[in-house]
Design a protein around this motif. Sequence first.
Motif, PDB file in Angstrom:
ATOM      1  N   TYR A   1       0.824  -1.368   0.068  1.00 20.30           N
ATOM      2  CA  TYR A   1       0.004   0.013  -0.036  1.00 20.30           C
ATOM      3  C   TYR A   1       0.655   1.321  -0.069  1.00 20.30           C
TER       4      TYR A   1
ATOM      5  N   ALA B   1      -0.746  -9.543  14.156  1.00 20.90           N
ATOM      6  CA  ALA B   1      -1.239  -8.566  12.864  1.00 20.90           C
ATOM      7  C   ALA B   1       0.125  -8.826  11.764  1.00 20.90           C
TER       8      ALA B   1
ATOM      9  N   SER C   1      -4.388  -5.932   5.161  1.00 22.01           N
ATOM     10  CA  SER C   1      -5.424  -5.272   5.017  1.00 22.01           C
ATOM     11  C   SER C   1      -5.290  -3.666   5.126  1.00 22.01           C
ATOM     12  N   GLU C   2      -6.176  -2.955   4.833  1.00 20.86           N
ATOM     13  CA  GLU C   2      -6.147  -1.760   4.728  1.00 20.86           C
ATOM     14  C   GLU C   2      -6.640  -1.153   6.220  1.00 20.86           C
ATOM     15  N   GLU C   3      -7.118  -2.072   6.949  1.00 16.63           N
ATOM     16  CA  GLU C   3      -7.608  -1.824   8.275  1.00 16.63           C
ATOM     17  C   GLU C   3      -6.448  -2.036   9.064  1.00 16.63           C
ATOM     18  N   ALA C   4      -5.346  -2.961   8.868  1.00 18.52           N
ATOM     19  CA  ALA C   4      -4.350  -3.032   9.698  1.00 18.52           C
ATOM     20  C   ALA C   4      -3.349  -1.664   9.607  1.00 18.52           C
TER      21      ALA C   4
ATOM     22  N   ARG D   1      -4.767   1.394   8.928  1.00 23.52           N
ATOM     23  CA  ARG D   1      -5.385   2.335   9.560  1.00 23.52           C
ATOM     24  C   ARG D   1      -5.203   2.343  11.307  1.00 23.52           C
ATOM     25  N   GLU D   2      -5.264   1.005  11.624  1.00 16.95           N
ATOM     26  CA  GLU D   2      -5.112   0.866  13.173  1.00 16.95           C
ATOM     27  C   GLU D   2      -3.700   1.324  13.605  1.00 16.95           C
ATOM     28  N   HIS D   3      -2.666   0.779  12.653  1.00 17.09           N
ATOM     29  CA  HIS D   3      -1.235   1.467  13.042  1.00 17.09           C
ATOM     30  C   HIS D   3      -1.359   2.903  13.237  1.00 17.09           C
TER      31      HIS D   3
ATOM     32  N   ARG E   1      -3.270   4.182  16.348  1.00 11.83           N
ATOM     33  CA  ARG E   1      -2.573   3.914  17.610  1.00 11.83           C
ATOM     34  C   ARG E   1      -1.089   4.777  17.808  1.00 11.83           C
TER      35      ARG E   1
END
Length: 146
Positions: free
Chosen positions: A57, A93, A115-118, A120-122, A125
């Motif tokens: 990404y 993750a 995933s994109e979610e991982a 965005r979570e990074h 946080r």
Amino acid sequence: ERARKAKPTPRRRSRITGVFHSPYLFISIKNPFTPATDSGTLISPILTMKGAIIQRYIIEREIPGAGALGEEDIANISKVSNGVLDAMHSEGAAIEWVESYAAGDKIYCIYDASSEEAIREHAARGGFPANSVVPISGVLNPGKGR
């Protein structure tokens, strides 16, 4: 004289999966998610321990004055990011920071993740923006046209 046993093929530990990979677990593919070699043939682990496919990404982060950040600021941002990545890795993750570029009022980051979610979570946080997260669908470089 006794014949010596051949040394086993070296193995390396993957930061994404935490498992050891032998060269037999890597396959040669045309894959836009990893850096190209001169021949255009890419060697990439395509599955993680959980069977998740890893995608590359590009992330756009809008940070005023990003291009003028000093070495100390860059080191501090990197330290925060690495701390979050370490915590996420310990939770299983599949996310890896490849590199980033500061230009103008933005930072452009390259990540490998499940995933994109991982991603965005990074960012959440770490307390930094992820204004745009886009899967990379191809790699362009001068070698492609030669």
